[in-house]
Design an enzyme around this catalytic site. Structure first.
Site, PDB file in Angstrom:
ATOM      1  CB  ILE A 103      -3.649  15.648  11.633  1.00 46.83           C
ATOM      2  CG1 ILE A 103      -4.885  15.077  12.897  1.00 46.83           C
ATOM      3  CG2 ILE A 103      -3.685  14.488  10.654  1.00 46.83           C
ATOM      4  CD1 ILE A 103      -6.160  15.896  11.749  1.00 46.83           C
ATOM      5  CG  ASP A 105      11.350  15.587   8.104  1.00 48.14           C
ATOM      6  OD1 ASP A 105      11.289  14.375   8.091  1.00 48.14           O
ATOM      7  OD2 ASP A 105      12.224  15.763   6.941  1.00 48.14           O
ATOM      8  CG  ASN A 122      -1.945  10.417   7.521  1.00 51.63           C
ATOM      9  OD1 ASN A 122      -2.766   9.950   6.549  1.00 51.63           O
ATOM     10  ND2 ASN A 122      -1.763  11.624   6.584  1.00 51.63           N
ATOM     11  CE1 TYR A 125       2.675   3.104   1.714  1.00 55.72           C
ATOM     12  CE2 TYR A 125       1.703   1.120   0.822  1.00 55.72           C
ATOM     13  CZ  TYR A 125       1.158   2.499   1.730  1.00 55.72           C
ATOM     14  OH  TYR A 125       0.206   3.424   2.186  1.00 55.72           O
ATOM     15  CE  LYS A 151       1.495   2.922   5.062  1.00 54.71           C
ATOM     16  NZ  LYS A 151       1.566   4.035   6.226  1.00 54.71           N
ATOM     17  CB  THR A 190      -4.278  11.145  -2.226  1.00 55.83           C
ATOM     18  OG1 THR A 190      -2.990  10.327  -2.311  1.00 55.83           O
ATOM     19  CG2 THR A 190      -5.210  10.921  -0.710  1.00 55.83           C
TER      20      THR A 190
END
Ligand code: NAP
Length: 251
Positions: A12, A53, A80, A144, A148, A179
């Site tokens: 992950i 990274d 993610n 952004y 996506k 978050t």
């Protein structure tokens, strides 16, 4: 090195905070050995943490190498790690635009390419964390949104290509989840307060795990959001534009 352990391995990215952290804890609770990747060290226990990274090709290869050393396999890869950018297209800084695409798009493709041999061997799953913003434009977040939308197109085309190896692809489009994501984003603007911003990362992680278990190809979170995004985009785009431009003070 623990190659005799039969527990599946989930790799992950972006585990040091937010959704990555929640998914790492959730997959661990459900019997996975979790290999977590981020640049800063997480504040919780993982089976293996790799400081890397994901925008760097050499780091991605090291992550594969250390995963093989650790468990000899990878059953799930969760792409993610990602960032936002709050600016109009007119304001957006070109270097930030490039960094955004490096992380949100090219690193996702690079990690997937690097892990495909292991995923083919395990008949595993690639889980890509896209966004609701990849399905419906958001003003001052156009770049952004573009990253996506690329991630979701990547998922949908990859799925057919790797099917013959038994590899599955799950594309995940969350709405806003609390978050601290926007405070870590590129760009000088910040989003106006939104009533949807208090969703719980742990509930999101459980929903992703359930979707993986059921062999689903895509999901939005919350589940009802898919119908809303479709309705707004195709039925009432003018009304959406009107209120949204006002909210961002672009009208
Ligand atoms: N939160 C939301 O409302 C929301 C909604 C839709 C989609 N998403 C997507 O969900 C994903 C996670 O978002 P989040 O809200 O959990 O954000 P977050 O809390 O800011 O977490 C981002 C994670 O990515 C890692 N990361 C950033 N750059 C990296 C790099 N170059 N290499 C390796 N790791 C890197 C960060 O760790 P380090 O800085 O330690 O490297 C951090 O662990 C993102 O792809 C985001 O676009 C979020």
């Amino acid at each position: 090195m623990n190659h005799s352990n039969p527990a599946p391995v989930a790799v992950i990215t972006g585990v040091s905070s937010g959704l990555g952290r929640a998914m790492a804890l959730c997959f661990r609770r459900n019997g996975f050995r979790v290999v977590g990747v981020s640049r800063s060290q997480p504040d919780f226990e993982l089976d293996l943490w790799i400081g890397a990274d994901v925008t760097k090709a050499e780091d991605r290869l090291r992550v594969v190498h250390e995963t093989v050393e650790f468990g000899g396999r990878a059953d799930v890869l969760v792409n993610n790690a990602g960032k936002g950018l709050y600016a109009t297209w007119e304001e957006a800084d070109m270097e930030e635009l490039k960094s955004l695409f490096e992380l949100n798009v090219f690193a996702v493709a690079g990690m997937t390419q690097a892990f495909l041999p292991l995923l083919k061997a395990s008949r595993g799953t690639v889980i890509n964390i896209s966004s609701a913003a990849g399905r419906l434009w958001v003003f001052c977040m156009g770049a952004y949104c573009a990253t996506k939308a690329s991630v979701s197109m990547f998922s949908d085309s990859l799925r057919g290509e790797v099917r013959r190896y038994g590899v599955r692809v799950l594309d995940v489009s969350p709405g806003q989840i609390n978050t601290g994501f926007s405070s870590r984003s590129f760009g000088r603007r910040r989003p106006p307060d939104s009533p949807g911003a208090s969703a719980d990362p742990d509930a999101f992680a459980r929903a992703v795990y359930k979707a993986w278990k059921r062999g689903r190809k895509s999901m939005t979170y919350p589940g009802w959001l898919g119908a809303v995004l479709f309705g707004v985009r195709y039925l009432v785009p003018g009304i959406y534009n009107h209120f949204s431009l006002k909210m961002w003070k672009l009208k």
